[in-house]
Design a protein around this motif. Structure first.
Motif, mmCIF file in Angstrom:
data_model
loop_
_atom_site.group_PDB
_atom_site.id
_atom_site.type_symbol
_atom_site.label_atom_id
_atom_site.label_comp_id
_atom_site.label_asym_id
_atom_site.label_seq_id
_atom_site.Cartn_x
_atom_site.Cartn_y
_atom_site.Cartn_z
ATOM 1 N N VAL A 18 29.020 34.839 53.950
ATOM 2 C CA VAL A 18 29.545 35.790 52.975
ATOM 3 C C VAL A 18 31.069 35.690 52.954
ATOM 4 N N ASN A 19 31.641 35.839 51.765
ATOM 5 C CA ASN A 19 33.103 35.867 51.676
ATOM 6 C C ASN A 19 33.532 37.202 51.085
ATOM 7 N N PRO A 20 34.788 37.592 51.276
ATOM 8 C CA PRO A 20 35.243 38.899 50.807
ATOM 9 C C PRO A 20 35.044 39.122 49.313
ATOM 10 N N ASP A 21 35.188 38.058 48.525
ATOM 11 C CA ASP A 21 35.058 38.212 47.073
ATOM 12 C C ASP A 21 33.634 38.610 46.705
ATOM 13 N N GLU A 22 32.644 37.881 47.224
ATOM 14 C CA GLU A 22 31.265 38.222 46.891
ATOM 15 C C GLU A 22 30.853 39.538 47.543
ATOM 16 N N ALA B 23 31.084 35.688 58.301
ATOM 17 C CA ALA B 23 31.888 35.623 57.083
ATOM 18 C C ALA B 23 32.826 34.422 57.126
ATOM 19 N N SER B 24 33.363 34.111 55.966
ATOM 20 C CA SER B 24 34.332 33.031 55.837
ATOM 21 C C SER B 24 35.116 33.285 54.562
ATOM 22 N N ALA B 25 36.048 32.430 54.278
ATOM 23 C CA ALA B 25 36.728 32.474 52.984
ATOM 24 C C ALA B 25 35.805 31.849 51.942
ATOM 25 N N SER B 26 36.112 32.062 50.700
ATOM 26 C CA SER B 26 35.408 31.378 49.622
ATOM 27 C C SER B 26 35.622 29.874 49.776
ATOM 28 N N PRO B 27 34.633 29.064 49.388
ATOM 29 C CA PRO B 27 34.852 27.613 49.428
ATOM 30 C C PRO B 27 36.073 27.184 48.600
ATOM 31 N N ASP B 28 36.423 27.949 47.586
ATOM 32 C CA ASP B 28 37.619 27.652 46.794
ATOM 33 C C ASP B 28 38.900 27.745 47.628
ATOM 34 N N PHE B 29 38.804 28.454 48.763
ATOM 35 C CA PHE B 29 39.954 28.628 49.645
ATOM 36 C C PHE B 29 39.645 28.085 51.034
ATOM 37 N N PHE B 30 38.940 26.939 51.073
ATOM 38 C CA PHE B 30 38.652 26.191 52.294
ATOM 39 C C PHE B 30 37.693 26.902 53.242
ATOM 40 N N GLY B 31 36.868 27.793 52.715
ATOM 41 C CA GLY B 31 35.897 28.487 53.549
ATOM 42 C C GLY B 31 34.538 27.817 53.551
#
Length: 149
Positions: free
Chosen positions: A52-56, A39-47
């Protein structure tokens, strides 16, 4: 009724900076069954965009719960489902309180039945029942729209 858990782990890599714009957001989710998810952060938040990110994950979990609830209802009603494909989406924006949130989730399930040709209202009634009984959807504050395909 049930309780679920996971381990979410992140570690600072040696000799790397720890400032807002450059720290590494990559981490692992180890689920109770042993599955490890990168997992990582969304690319919008430097991920990282290929993890996979928490939002998706929230969007996918909402779709998955709705689908499983829909399939259970269909099975109890003697309706044989041959396939169920959804392409959900979620919108992240500021909510009415000015905080960033998942403000809406749209599910777009396409369901194929064996020997059943449900019209729009009958299909919508099944989806409405699944939505009312989906515990993930019942846990969220965001609007959830279901647009059967």
């Amino acid at each position: 009724m049930s309780e679920y858990g996971a381990t979410v782990a992140w570690h600072l890599k040696p000799d790397t900076p720890f400032d807002y714009e450059s720290f590494n957001r990559d981490h692992e989710w180890t689920l109770s069954g042993g599955e490890v998810v990168q997992a990582s952060a969304s690319p919008d938040f430097f991920g990282c965009g290929n993890k996979v990110n928490p939002d998706e994950a929230v969007v996918a979990a909402t779709s998955s719960c709705h689908m499983l609830t829909f399939l259970a209802i269909a099975a109890k009603r003697g309706l044989k489902v041959l396939s169920y494909i959804d392409r959900p989406s979620g919108k992240v924006e500021k909510n009415s309180e000015g905080r960033v949130a998942i403000t809406s989730i749209t599910l777009r399930p396409k369901v194929v039945f064996e020997d059943a040709d449900l019209d729009g209202p009958a299909l919508q009634k099944l989806h409405d029942s699944a939505h009312r009984n989906c515990f993930v959807a019942n846990s969220l504050n965001s609007d959830i729209v279901i647009e059967p395909a």
